[in-house]
Design an enzyme around this catalytic site. Structure first.
Site, PDB file in Angstrom:
ATOM      1  N   ARG A   1      16.376  23.936  39.369  1.00 12.69           N
ATOM      2  CA  ARG A   1      16.575  22.718  40.334  1.00 12.69           C
ATOM      3  C   ARG A   1      16.040  20.919  39.809  1.00 12.69           C
ATOM      4  O   ARG A   1      14.182  21.961  39.303  1.00 12.69           O
ATOM      5  CB  ARG A   1      16.279  22.615  41.820  1.00 12.69           C
ATOM      6  CG  ARG A   1      16.362  21.030  42.495  1.00 12.69           C
ATOM      7  CD  ARG A   1      16.931  21.362  43.842  1.00 12.69           C
ATOM      8  NE  ARG A   1      14.865  21.465  44.186  1.00 12.69           N
ATOM      9  CZ  ARG A   1      16.041  21.514  45.967  1.00 12.69           C
ATOM     10  NH1 ARG A   1      16.756  21.549  46.435  1.00 12.69           N
ATOM     11  NH2 ARG A   1      14.891  21.619  46.378  1.00 12.69           N
ATOM     12  N   SER A   2      16.278  19.911  38.777  1.00 13.26           N
ATOM     13  CA  SER A   2      14.947  19.465  38.906  1.00 13.26           C
ATOM     14  C   SER A   2      15.217  17.864  39.468  1.00 13.26           C
ATOM     15  O   SER A   2      14.210  17.666  39.909  1.00 13.26           O
ATOM     16  CB  SER A   2      15.825  19.001  37.575  1.00 13.26           C
ATOM     17  OG  SER A   2      15.343  18.978  36.716  1.00 13.26           O
TER      18      SER A   2
ATOM     19  N   HIS B   1      20.403  16.471  42.515  1.00 14.39           N
ATOM     20  CA  HIS B   1      21.819  15.719  43.115  1.00 14.39           C
ATOM     21  C   HIS B   1      22.987  16.146  42.714  1.00 14.39           C
ATOM     22  O   HIS B   1      23.887  15.941  42.190  1.00 14.39           O
ATOM     23  CB  HIS B   1      21.488  14.418  42.010  1.00 14.39           C
ATOM     24  CG  HIS B   1      20.629  13.314  43.099  1.00 14.39           C
ATOM     25  ND1 HIS B   1      19.801  14.737  43.602  1.00 14.39           N
ATOM     26  CD2 HIS B   1      20.695  12.442  43.448  1.00 14.39           C
ATOM     27  CE1 HIS B   1      18.724  13.021  44.402  1.00 14.39           C
ATOM     28  NE2 HIS B   1      19.461  11.573  44.125  1.00 14.39           N
ATOM     29  N   ASP B   2      23.034  17.556  41.592  1.00 12.70           N
ATOM     30  CA  ASP B   2      23.849  18.291  41.604  1.00 12.70           C
ATOM     31  C   ASP B   2      24.997  18.501  42.586  1.00 12.70           C
ATOM     32  O   ASP B   2      25.477  18.379  43.732  1.00 12.70           O
ATOM     33  CB  ASP B   2      24.155  19.602  41.091  1.00 12.70           C
ATOM     34  CG  ASP B   2      25.310  20.399  40.232  1.00 12.70           C
ATOM     35  OD1 ASP B   2      25.273  20.942  39.578  1.00 12.70           O
ATOM     36  OD2 ASP B   2      26.469  20.467  41.381  1.00 12.70           O
TER      37      ASP B   2
ATOM     38  N   CYS C   1      21.022   5.382  40.094  1.00  9.26           N
ATOM     39  CA  CYS C   1      20.410   5.947  41.115  1.00  9.26           C
ATOM     40  C   CYS C   1      19.098   6.373  40.499  1.00  9.26           C
ATOM     41  O   CYS C   1      19.081   7.603  39.756  1.00  9.26           O
ATOM     42  CB  CYS C   1      21.273   7.378  41.768  1.00  9.26           C
ATOM     43  SG  CYS C   1      20.025   7.854  43.036  1.00  9.26           S
TER      44      CYS C   1
ATOM     45  N   TYR D   1      29.645  14.503  37.622  1.00 15.97           N
ATOM     46  CA  TYR D   1      30.289  14.489  38.375  1.00 15.97           C
ATOM     47  C   TYR D   1      30.818  15.994  38.570  1.00 15.97           C
ATOM     48  O   TYR D   1      32.076  16.146  39.629  1.00 15.97           O
ATOM     49  CB  TYR D   1      31.453  13.382  38.823  1.00 15.97           C
ATOM     50  CG  TYR D   1      30.310  12.001  38.372  1.00 15.97           C
ATOM     51  CD1 TYR D   1      29.417  11.571  39.080  1.00 15.97           C
ATOM     52  CD2 TYR D   1      31.715  10.910  38.017  1.00 15.97           C
ATOM     53  CE1 TYR D   1      28.824  10.350  38.486  1.00 15.97           C
ATOM     54  CE2 TYR D   1      30.630   9.597  37.789  1.00 15.97           C
ATOM     55  CZ  TYR D   1      29.745   9.344  38.502  1.00 15.97           C
ATOM     56  OH  TYR D   1      28.857   8.162  37.974  1.00 15.97           O
TER      57      TYR D   1
HETATM   58  P1  FDA Z   1      20.231  18.891  39.615  1.00 15.48           P
HETATM   59  O1  FDA Z   1      18.926  19.331  39.796  1.00 15.48           O
HETATM   60  O2  FDA Z   1      20.746  19.404  40.394  1.00 15.48           O
HETATM   61  O3  FDA Z   1      20.999  19.886  38.333  1.00 15.48           O
HETATM   62  C1  FDA Z   1      22.460  19.555  38.082  1.00 15.48           C
HETATM   63  C2  FDA Z   1      22.774  20.721  37.427  1.00 15.48           C
HETATM   64  O4  FDA Z   1      21.854  20.688  35.670  1.00 15.48           O
HETATM   65  C3  FDA Z   1      22.383  22.176  37.831  1.00 15.48           C
HETATM   66  O5  FDA Z   1      23.789  23.346  37.547  1.00 15.48           O
HETATM   67  C4  FDA Z   1      21.492  22.393  37.558  1.00 15.48           C
HETATM   68  O6  FDA Z   1      20.633  24.187  37.527  1.00 15.48           O
HETATM   69  C5  FDA Z   1      20.776  22.301  36.427  1.00 15.48           C
HETATM   70  N1  FDA Z   1      19.288  21.663  35.667  1.00 15.48           N
HETATM   71  C6  FDA Z   1      18.843  20.923  36.514  1.00 15.48           C
HETATM   72  N2  FDA Z   1      17.384  21.142  35.724  1.00 15.48           N
HETATM   73  C7  FDA Z   1      17.064  22.042  34.416  1.00 15.48           C
HETATM   74  C8  FDA Z   1      16.372  21.923  33.571  1.00 15.48           C
HETATM   75  N3  FDA Z   1      16.021  21.354  33.679  1.00 15.48           N
HETATM   76  N4  FDA Z   1      17.044  22.731  32.338  1.00 15.48           N
HETATM   77  C9  FDA Z   1      18.286  23.654  33.042  1.00 15.48           C
HETATM   78  N5  FDA Z   1      19.792  22.773  33.094  1.00 15.48           N
HETATM   79  C10 FDA Z   1      19.249  22.789  34.405  1.00 15.48           C
HETATM   80  N6  FDA Z   1      25.243  10.472  37.553  1.00 15.48           N
HETATM   81  C11 FDA Z   1      25.582   9.445  35.992  1.00 15.48           C
HETATM   82  O7  FDA Z   1      26.119  10.000  34.841  1.00 15.48           O
HETATM   83  N7  FDA Z   1      25.447   7.357  36.237  1.00 15.48           N
HETATM   84  C12 FDA Z   1      24.859   7.280  37.932  1.00 15.48           C
HETATM   85  O8  FDA Z   1      24.907   6.741  37.872  1.00 15.48           O
HETATM   86  C13 FDA Z   1      24.389   8.805  37.811  1.00 15.48           C
HETATM   87  N8  FDA Z   1      24.090   8.409  39.927  1.00 15.48           N
HETATM   88  C14 FDA Z   1      24.015   9.598  40.662  1.00 15.48           C
HETATM   89  C15 FDA Z   1      23.833   9.270  41.996  1.00 15.48           C
HETATM   90  C16 FDA Z   1      23.742   9.465  42.941  1.00 15.48           C
HETATM   91  C17 FDA Z   1      23.570   9.677  44.436  1.00 15.48           C
HETATM   92  C18 FDA Z   1      24.034  11.498  42.948  1.00 15.48           C
HETATM   93  C19 FDA Z   1      24.001  12.240  44.046  1.00 15.48           C
HETATM   94  C20 FDA Z   1      24.498  11.612  41.433  1.00 15.48           C
HETATM   95  C21 FDA Z   1      24.571  10.628  40.393  1.00 15.48           C
HETATM   96  N9  FDA Z   1      24.871  10.965  38.939  1.00 15.48           N
HETATM   97  C22 FDA Z   1      25.114   9.722  38.251  1.00 15.48           C
HETATM   98  C23 FDA Z   1      25.366  12.555  38.585  1.00 15.48           C
HETATM   99  C24 FDA Z   1      24.026  12.962  38.421  1.00 15.48           C
HETATM  100  O9  FDA Z   1      24.201  12.759  37.102  1.00 15.48           O
HETATM  101  C25 FDA Z   1      24.234  14.892  38.106  1.00 15.48           C
HETATM  102  O10 FDA Z   1      24.173  15.185  39.342  1.00 15.48           O
HETATM  103  C26 FDA Z   1      22.501  15.218  37.101  1.00 15.48           C
HETATM  104  O11 FDA Z   1      23.262  16.884  37.432  1.00 15.48           O
HETATM  105  C27 FDA Z   1      21.148  15.256  38.376  1.00 15.48           C
HETATM  106  O12 FDA Z   1      20.507  15.880  37.778  1.00 15.48           O
HETATM  107  P2  FDA Z   1      19.208  16.906  38.802  1.00 15.48           P
HETATM  108  O13 FDA Z   1      18.332  16.768  37.935  1.00 15.48           O
HETATM  109  O14 FDA Z   1      19.714  15.001  39.615  1.00 15.48           O
HETATM  110  O15 FDA Z   1      20.464  17.833  39.691  1.00 15.48           O
END
Ligand code: FDA
Length: 548
Positions: free
Chosen positions: A103-104, A107-108, A169, A474
């Site tokens: 998890r980073s 927001h998945d 976001c 998404y």
């Molecule tokens: P998270 O940590 O949940 O990771 C997402 C996925 O990547 C998971 O499968 C995770 O295991 C994997 N992962 C995470 N870190 C990793 C690492 N270091 N190494 C390997 N794998 C890893 N998108 C967009 O293009 N434009 C936008 O404007 C937005 N806006 C937006 C707003 C809100 C409120 C939300 C909830 C989501 C978005 N998104 C978006 C979607 C967003 O880009 C997408 O959900 C990303 O995957 C989120 O990345 P996180 O690191 O936050 O999520």
């Protein structure tokens, strides 16, 4: 003792022994802890077990929907500070057969970074969040646990004109977002976050720490849009920054059906991808009370825009290309790029350090949500838009939303295979469907999820086909899933969702996966599967793959 009683006791004790064996063989939290301790004679930085008081606040799911139905909570949450701690987690995961979820920013959309159908541990990258900017070279090293807001904030500390192209976001994490593409208000001018990655640090399934040179160009290609999880744990990305004007212009104006919203949205489809690439106009559509009759509902279409220039250049452009919107000078606000970031994040006029918070604003997620996506290549006819309004009006105000985000511009200058993100030339816009609710309960969830599925199903004739394309960031498990329990997903099964996200790039992603993680250590419900060893390189022809 009579023989039936003896038989009963024998069966009872046999079953008891089996159960004891099963339980002792099921790897548990303590095994993982022991394994980590073996790796680190002193102690691992920070580990949260369900017994810790702060476990719940660290776990804190972004979307309660998947969290509420997940059979397991993480056995442990690790928040490493050092590479060696991540290497140890990978080692113990392999040794004990306990899955890792990374998890980073968390927001998945389907919660795959913090839920799992099997016992699992979370490696939470929040402490890998340093950002190092080279203003001369116009590059930055960004660790994955940083949020987009933290990156934008750090850029603003350096200069008014140094910027980066990524999502809106601020609490979205760099790790997941860059891995899946990263689309935002400057994507028509500067493409995606992933298009600007020039180096990366990753730990692979063997625990090796690799950079671009040592990972090789195939793996480096795969991690720039192939979705998170599949290829290793990414620690940091090096990116090329972009330059923006000192002053940009923003507007956000709303049109209801009484103000010709249907006609204006319809017309927008003819200019959205073709207009000057400095201009980005997207539309949010929701159901609201009618301004003329409060008992009736109407649709509000909000046109939200960033123009990389001044108002006096924007107005004639809009007058020429999109007069139907009726934009006038008083609708426009001039500001710096970083102020526009606050504006689009719903933080207008707040201090810059509001961008540093890791907690999403309630309005962004509203606790429970479900999202889906589509791509549009031909304008949607007026009658279909009217039907969409009918769907949005079915539920209470503001519960369901459609976003139309323009493509075109520089996105067209990439071939479909340049990176794994294939949605390039020919797309007018992307649709993002989202439905949000704030109460737990199966009936509640079913009603909202059902609504979004019905809209999606209705839209089939108006969006891309064979495959019906979708945006991996998404994430949507409705479009297909891997087998979970037995780690035995076939290429065919994964192709169902894989071609939708990646089109023909899916095959190359499978090849890279087969080479780099043949045992499928890094996996989830929609990770790229490796081919079984015997069938390596024998990819089934595209025509035999089932797609919607
Ligand atoms: P998270 O940590 O949940 O990771 C997402 C996925 O990547 C998971 O499968 C995770 O295991 C994997 N992962 C995470 N870190 C990793 C690492 N270091 N190494 C390997 N794998 C890893 N998108 C967009 O293009 N434009 C936008 O404007 C937005 N806006 C937006 C707003 C809100 C409120 C939300 C909830 C989501 C978005 N998104 C978006 C979607 C967003 O880009 C997408 O959900 C990303 O995957 C989120 O990345 P996180 O690191 O936050 O999520």
């Amino acid at each position: 003792m009579e023989s039936p009683t003896l038989a009963f006791f024998l069966i009872f004790f046999a079953n008891l022994l089996v159960l004891m064996r099963v339980f002792s063989l099921t790897p548990q939290k303590n095994d993982f802890l022991e394994c980590l301790t073996d790796q680190f004679e002193s102690s691992y930085s920070v580990i949260y077990t369900p017994n810790n008081a702060s476990y719940a606040s660290i776990f804190q799911p972004d979307n309660l929907r998947p969290a509420s139905t997940s059979p397991y909570k993480p056995l442990l949450i690790l928040t490493p500070f050092y590479e060696s701690e991540i290497q140890a987690a990978i080692y113990c995961s392999k040794k004990l057969g306990i899955q890792i979820r990374v998890r980073s920013g968390g927001h998945d959309y389907e919660g795959l970074s913090y839920t799992c159908e099997n016992p699992f541990v979370v490696v939470d990258m929040r402490n890998f969040r340093s950002i190092s900017i080279d203003s001369e070279e116009k590059t930055a090293w960004v660790q994955v646990g940083a949020t987009l807001g933290q990156l934008y904030y750090a850029l603003a500390q350096k200069s008014r004109t140094l910027a980066f192209t990524a999502g809106v976001c601020p609490t979205v994490g760099v790790g997941g977002h860059f891995s899946g593409g990263g689309y935002g208000m400057m994507s028509r001018k500067h493409a995606l976050a992933a298009d600007h990655i020039i180096d990366a640090i990753l730990i692979n399934a063997n625990g090796q720490v690799l950079d671009r040179k040592s990972m090789g160009e195939d793996l480096f290609w795969a991690i720039r849009g192939g979705g998170g999880t599949s290829f290793g744990i990414i620690l940091a990305f090096k990116v090329d920054l972009v330059t923006v004007p000192e002053t940009v212009t923003v507007f956000n104006i709303s049109r209801t059906l009484e103000q010709n919203a249907t006609q204006v949205v319809h017309k927008w489809q003819y200019i959205a991808d073709k207009i000057d690439e400095n201009l980005f106009i997207r539309i949010f559509m929701i159901s609201v009370s009618s301004p003329t009759n409060y008992r009736n509902r109407t649709i509000a279409a909000s046109f939200e825009s960033l123009f990389l220039g001044r108002t006096h250049d924007l107005l004639p452009l809009m007058q020429e290309k999109f007069p139907q919107l009726g934009l006038v000078e008083k609708d426009c606000l001039e500001m710096s790029w970083i102020e526009s970031v606050l504006f689009f994040a719903g933080l207008h006029n707040q201090p810059l350090d509001a961008l540093l918070s890791r907690t999403p604003q309630a309005s962004f997620t509203q606790n429970y949500f479900k999202g889906k996506s589509d791509y549009v290549r031909q304008p949607i006819p007026m009658h279909a838009l009217r039907r969409i309004w009918g769907f949005l009006n079915e539920e209470a105000e503001n519960m369901a939303e459609l976003q139309f985000s323009p493509y075109g511009g520089v996105l067209n200058s990439f071939s479909e295979s340049e990176t794994p993100f294939p949605h390039r030339s020919g797309n007018i816009f992307m649709i993002h469907y989202v439905v949000r609710w704030d109460r737990e309960g199966n009936a509640e969830s079913e009603r909202y999820i059902n609504l979004i599925r019905r809209i999606y199903s209705y839209m089939a004739p108006y969006v891309t086909k064979s495959p019906r394309a979708a945006y991996v960031n998404y994430r949507d498990l409705d479009i297909g899933m891997n087998n979970q329990g037995n780690n035995n997903t076939s290429y065919e099964q994964a192709s169902v969702w894989g071609f939708k996200y990646f089109k023909n790039n899916f095959d190359r992603l499978v090849r890279v996966k087969s080479q780099t993680d043949p045992l499928n250590i890094f996996r989830n419900e929609q990770s790229i599967p490796p081919l079984p060893e015997s069938t390596s390189w024998q990819i089934i022809p595209r025509a035999n793959v089932l797609t919607e």
